[in-house]
Design a protein around this motif. Structure first.
Motif, PDB file in Angstrom:
ATOM      1  N   SER A 213      13.957   1.108  -9.260  1.00  0.00           N
ATOM      2  CA  SER A 213      13.401   2.272  -9.599  1.00  0.00           C
ATOM      3  C   SER A 213      12.422   1.888 -10.970  1.00  0.00           C
ATOM      4  O   SER A 213      11.296   2.596 -10.971  1.00  0.00           O
ATOM      5  N   ALA A 216       9.225   0.801  -9.493  1.00  0.00           N
ATOM      6  CA  ALA A 216       8.443   2.302  -9.162  1.00  0.00           C
ATOM      7  C   ALA A 216       7.537   2.608 -10.415  1.00  0.00           C
ATOM      8  O   ALA A 216       6.258   3.134 -10.329  1.00  0.00           O
ATOM      9  N   GLU A 217       8.286   2.588 -11.499  1.00  0.00           N
ATOM     10  CA  GLU A 217       7.571   3.404 -12.858  1.00  0.00           C
ATOM     11  C   GLU A 217       6.517   2.260 -13.350  1.00  0.00           C
ATOM     12  O   GLU A 217       5.339   2.818 -13.703  1.00  0.00           O
ATOM     13  N   ILE A 219       4.669   0.445 -11.182  1.00  0.00           N
ATOM     14  CA  ILE A 219       3.455   0.575 -10.334  1.00  0.00           C
ATOM     15  C   ILE A 219       2.539   1.931 -10.740  1.00  0.00           C
ATOM     16  O   ILE A 219       1.572   1.890 -10.790  1.00  0.00           O
ATOM     17  N   LYS A 220       3.485   2.953 -11.070  1.00  0.00           N
ATOM     18  CA  LYS A 220       2.756   4.109 -11.656  1.00  0.00           C
ATOM     19  C   LYS A 220       1.772   4.006 -12.751  1.00  0.00           C
ATOM     20  O   LYS A 220       0.646   4.412 -12.590  1.00  0.00           O
ATOM     21  N   VAL A 221       2.188   3.284 -13.830  1.00  0.00           N
ATOM     22  CA  VAL A 221       1.631   2.935 -14.895  1.00  0.00           C
ATOM     23  C   VAL A 221       0.380   2.269 -14.610  1.00  0.00           C
ATOM     24  O   VAL A 221      -0.829   2.434 -15.065  1.00  0.00           O
ATOM     25  N   ILE A 223      -1.354   1.889 -11.649  1.00  0.00           N
ATOM     26  CA  ILE A 223      -2.375   2.772 -11.046  1.00  0.00           C
ATOM     27  C   ILE A 223      -2.832   3.511 -11.912  1.00  0.00           C
ATOM     28  O   ILE A 223      -4.230   3.929 -11.779  1.00  0.00           O
ATOM     29  N   ALA A 224      -2.140   4.293 -12.812  1.00  0.00           N
ATOM     30  CA  ALA A 224      -2.874   5.245 -13.783  1.00  0.00           C
ATOM     31  C   ALA A 224      -4.023   4.597 -14.788  1.00  0.00           C
ATOM     32  O   ALA A 224      -4.841   5.229 -14.977  1.00  0.00           O
ATOM     33  N   ASP A 230      -3.478   2.795  -4.777  1.00  0.00           N
ATOM     34  CA  ASP A 230      -2.467   3.394  -3.809  1.00  0.00           C
ATOM     35  C   ASP A 230      -2.325   2.720  -2.648  1.00  0.00           C
ATOM     36  O   ASP A 230      -1.351   2.608  -2.002  1.00  0.00           O
ATOM     37  N   ILE A 233      -0.275  -0.553  -2.081  1.00  0.00           N
ATOM     38  CA  ILE A 233       1.165  -0.494  -2.223  1.00  0.00           C
ATOM     39  C   ILE A 233       2.092  -0.297  -0.885  1.00  0.00           C
ATOM     40  O   ILE A 233       1.628   0.571  -0.044  1.00  0.00           O
ATOM     41  N   GLU A 236       7.061   1.301  -2.920  1.00  0.00           N
ATOM     42  CA  GLU A 236       6.781   1.899  -4.031  1.00  0.00           C
ATOM     43  C   GLU A 236       7.789   1.237  -5.066  1.00  0.00           C
ATOM     44  O   GLU A 236       7.661   1.447  -6.188  1.00  0.00           O
ATOM     45  N   GLN A 237       9.055   0.496  -4.764  1.00  0.00           N
ATOM     46  CA  GLN A 237       9.863  -0.049  -5.482  1.00  0.00           C
ATOM     47  C   GLN A 237       9.937  -1.666  -5.452  1.00  0.00           C
ATOM     48  O   GLN A 237      10.622  -2.012  -6.048  1.00  0.00           O
TER      49      GLN A 237
END
Length: 273
Positions: A213, A216-217, A219-221, A223-224, A230, A233, A236-237
Motif C-alpha cells: 500500500s 501505491a501512495e 505512485i500517486k505522488v 503521478i501528481a 497512468d 502503471i 498500482e501496488q
C-alpha cells in the motif's frame, strides 16, 4: 499408499539396517523382508524371521490422513517346521507351513492409529524445517508482497511446502520492514502482521520489486507531479521499472544520487513539493 511415502519408509528401513551392519557387523542384523501388498496399494508390510521369533508389521494409510500400524509377534520353543507341496498335471500348489504337535506358541497383537495433524496459518509457530499447509499459506503471502520469489518455494517428499533457507530469509526481510524482531521465525505476531500488512509511505525504504500500500501512495505522488503516467502503471501496488525510472528522474532533478531507491532523504523532498 502414496508412492513417495512408501519410498521414504523403505529408505528408512534400508538406511537403519546399513547403519547396524557398519556398527555391529552383519551377524547383529536380523533378516528383514519389506514388501508391498499387491492387492492393497495402501498397505506396506515389514517382516522379520528368526529361529524363535516371527514378527510382522502392517502399515495401512487411510483416506482421512490417518494411518494404522498393526504388529503380530509369535514366539515358539522347540518347534519344528515343514513345508508340503503336491503336484498335478500342468499345475502345482504349496501349502502353508505346518507345525509339529510338540510345539508351543504364543502370539501378541498390538495396533495404534495416529492422526497426521494439519494446521491453519497462525495455529503454530513456523521455523526452519517445519512443513505443512500453513507453511504454504505463509509462502503465498511472502510471494504476494515480493519478499519471496515463487520459483524458490520447494515441496518435500509428501508434497508439503517446507520452511527452508529461502522462506526463512523472506521472513527476516519482512520482519525488518515491519520493525519486528528479525529472527526468521514466524510466530503469532509476525503472521498476524503479514496477514494484515498495510504499510504507509515512509514506513520503509522502497525500491524496485517491492509491493504494498505504501508503493501505491508513492505512485500517486509521482503521478501528481507528472513524473509518471497512468498508462505506465501495470499494478498500482508494485514498484516496477517505470516507478524506478520516475524516481531516478526526480533524484537527478534535485541533485540526489540517482539510485531509484526511495529512502528518507528522497521521500522528504518528494512529499514537500
Amino acid at each position: 499408499m502414496k508412492a513417495k511415502f512408501k519410498t521414504l519408509l523403505q529408505s528408512i528401513v534400508v538406511t537403519s539396517i546399513a547403519t547396524l551392519v557398519q556398527t555391529h557387523g552383519l551377524k547383529a542384523v536380523p533378516n528383514y523382508h519389506l514388501s508391498d501388498d499387491a492387492a492393497e496399494d495402501d498397505n506396506l508390510t515389514l517382516s522379520k524371521s528368526s529361529n524363535k521369533l516371527n514378527v510382522k508389521m502392517l502399515l495401512h494409510l487411510n483416506s482421512d490422513d490417518t494411518y494404522l500400524l498393526a504388529a503380530h509377534r509369535s514366539h515358539s520353543s522347540h518347534r519344528s517346521h515343514s513345508s508340503h507341496s503336491s503336484h498335478s498335471s500342468g499345475s502345482s500348489h504349496y501349502s502353508h507351513t505346518s507345525h509339529s504337535s510338540h510345539s508351543s506358541a504364543s502370539s501378541h497383537y498390538s495396533s495404534t492409529t495416529t492422526t497426521v495433524k494439519t494446521y491453519s496459518l497462525g495455529q503454530r509457530t513456523i521455523s526452519s524445517g517445519v512443513s505443512g499447509e500453513d507453511v504454504e499459506d505463509l509462502a503465498k503471502l511472502l510471494v504476494k508482497y515480493r519478499y519471496l520469489d515463487e520459483s524458490s518455494v520447494q515441496k518435500d517428499y509428501l508434497g508439503d511446502v517446507c520452511c527452508d533457507i529461502h522462506i526463512t530469509k523472506a521472513i527476516k526481510a519482512f520482519q525488518e520492514d515491519a520493525k519486528l524482531k528479525t529472527d526468521g521465525i514466524a510466530g503469532s505476531v509476525t503472521i498476524s502482521k503479514l496477514q494484515h500488512w498495510s504499510p504507509e509511505l515512509g514506513d520503509r525504504v522502497l525500491k524496485k520489486g517491492m509491493y504494498g500500500s505504501d508503493v501505491a501512495e508513492l505512485i500517486k505522488v509521482l503521478i501528481a507531479q507528472d513524473l509518471l503516467s497512468d498508462s505506465e502503471i501495470e499494478d498500482e501496488q508494485l514498484f516496477d521499472e517505470h516507478v524506478e525510472k520516475a524516481v531516478k528522474s526526480f533524484q537527478k532533478d534535485h541533485n540526489i544520487t540517482a539510485t531509484g531507491i526511495v529512502d528518507n532523504k528522497t521521500l522528504s523532498i518528494l512529499i514537500k513539493l
